[in-house]
Design an enzyme around this catalytic site. Structure first.
Site, PDB file in Angstrom:
ATOM      1  N   HIS A   1      29.837  33.711 100.715  1.00 37.97           N
ATOM      2  CA  HIS A   1      29.197  35.033 100.747  1.00 37.97           C
ATOM      3  C   HIS A   1      30.107  35.933  99.926  1.00 37.97           C
ATOM      4  O   HIS A   1      31.333  35.884 100.074  1.00 37.97           O
ATOM      5  CB  HIS A   1      29.085  35.583 102.171  1.00 37.97           C
ATOM      6  CG  HIS A   1      28.747  37.043 102.204  1.00 37.97           C
ATOM      7  ND1 HIS A   1      27.483  37.514 101.925  1.00 37.97           N
ATOM      8  CD2 HIS A   1      29.516  38.129 102.437  1.00 37.97           C
ATOM      9  CE1 HIS A   1      27.496  38.840 102.008  1.00 37.97           C
ATOM     10  NE2 HIS A   1      28.708  39.233 102.313  1.00 37.97           N
TER      11      HIS A   1
ATOM     12  N   CYS B   1      23.138  37.061  98.271  1.00 40.73           N
ATOM     13  CA  CYS B   1      24.291  37.952  98.072  1.00 40.73           C
ATOM     14  C   CYS B   1      25.002  37.660  96.756  1.00 40.73           C
ATOM     15  O   CYS B   1      25.474  38.584  96.076  1.00 40.73           O
ATOM     16  CB  CYS B   1      25.267  37.835  99.242  1.00 40.73           C
ATOM     17  SG  CYS B   1      25.924  36.154  99.480  1.00 40.73           S
TER      18      CYS B   1
END
Length: 169
Positions: A39, A109
């Site tokens: 992430h 993301c």
């Protein structure tokens, strides 16, 4: 005489969502080594910006519930002012990066941080991050998990959904 534009540092915060489990289990489950399930977020103008199923969010650096990043990549500097950057984010949230556009494998993301990094610095984020979804999907296990993972929303808690007003200092 014109004053030189201020330079603002741009960082990529990288979090391993698996907390080390990908490194240990991926050879058995996927048949290949993965160092993490990444992430990412962009740090610029004293805030952390990231994208998930709720859209674009922001918080103080390192203040998501993910805690501190596993590592930080220096992406360089930008001359883009905070005001222009926040206008850019607003336009992204109205177009490409609405919450309902989120997809774990195809529009996530890392897609967001790659886009923003290029806007700010002209540089992409590392390919080992952006290539991870296709690497996983190329395995039988990844293909079996795709439907399940596509139906689950991923949003790191702890930030504020981005709006033009709450992003300003």
């Amino acid at each position: 005489m014109e004053e030189p534009l201020a330079l603002h540092p741009v960082k990529l915060y990288v979090y391993d969502l698996s907390k080390g489990m990908a490194r240990r289990l991926s050879p058995v489950m996927l048949g290949k080594q993965l160092d993490g399930i990444w992430h990412t977020s962009i740090i610029v103008h004293k805030d952390e910006f990231y994208y998930g199923a709720s859209g674009i969010s922001s918080c103080a650096p390192g203040e998501t519930l993910l805690g501190p990043p596993d590592f930080i990549v220096d992406l360089g500097n930008t001359e883009v002012t905070e005001e222009i950057f926040l206008e850019y984010l607003s336009s992204l949230e109205e177009s490409m990066f609405r919450g309902e556009s989120y997809n774990l494998f195809e529009h996530n993301c890392n897609t967001f941080t790659n886009e923003v990094a290029q806007f700010l610095t002209g540089r992409k984020i590392p390919s080992y991050i952006t290539d991870l979804p296709s690497e996983v999907l190329a395995t039988p296990f990844g293909q079996a998990l795709q439907h399940f993972l596509d139906t689950n929303q991923i949003q790191p808690p702890g930030g504020n959904t981005f709006s033009r007003n709450n992003g300003q200092s």
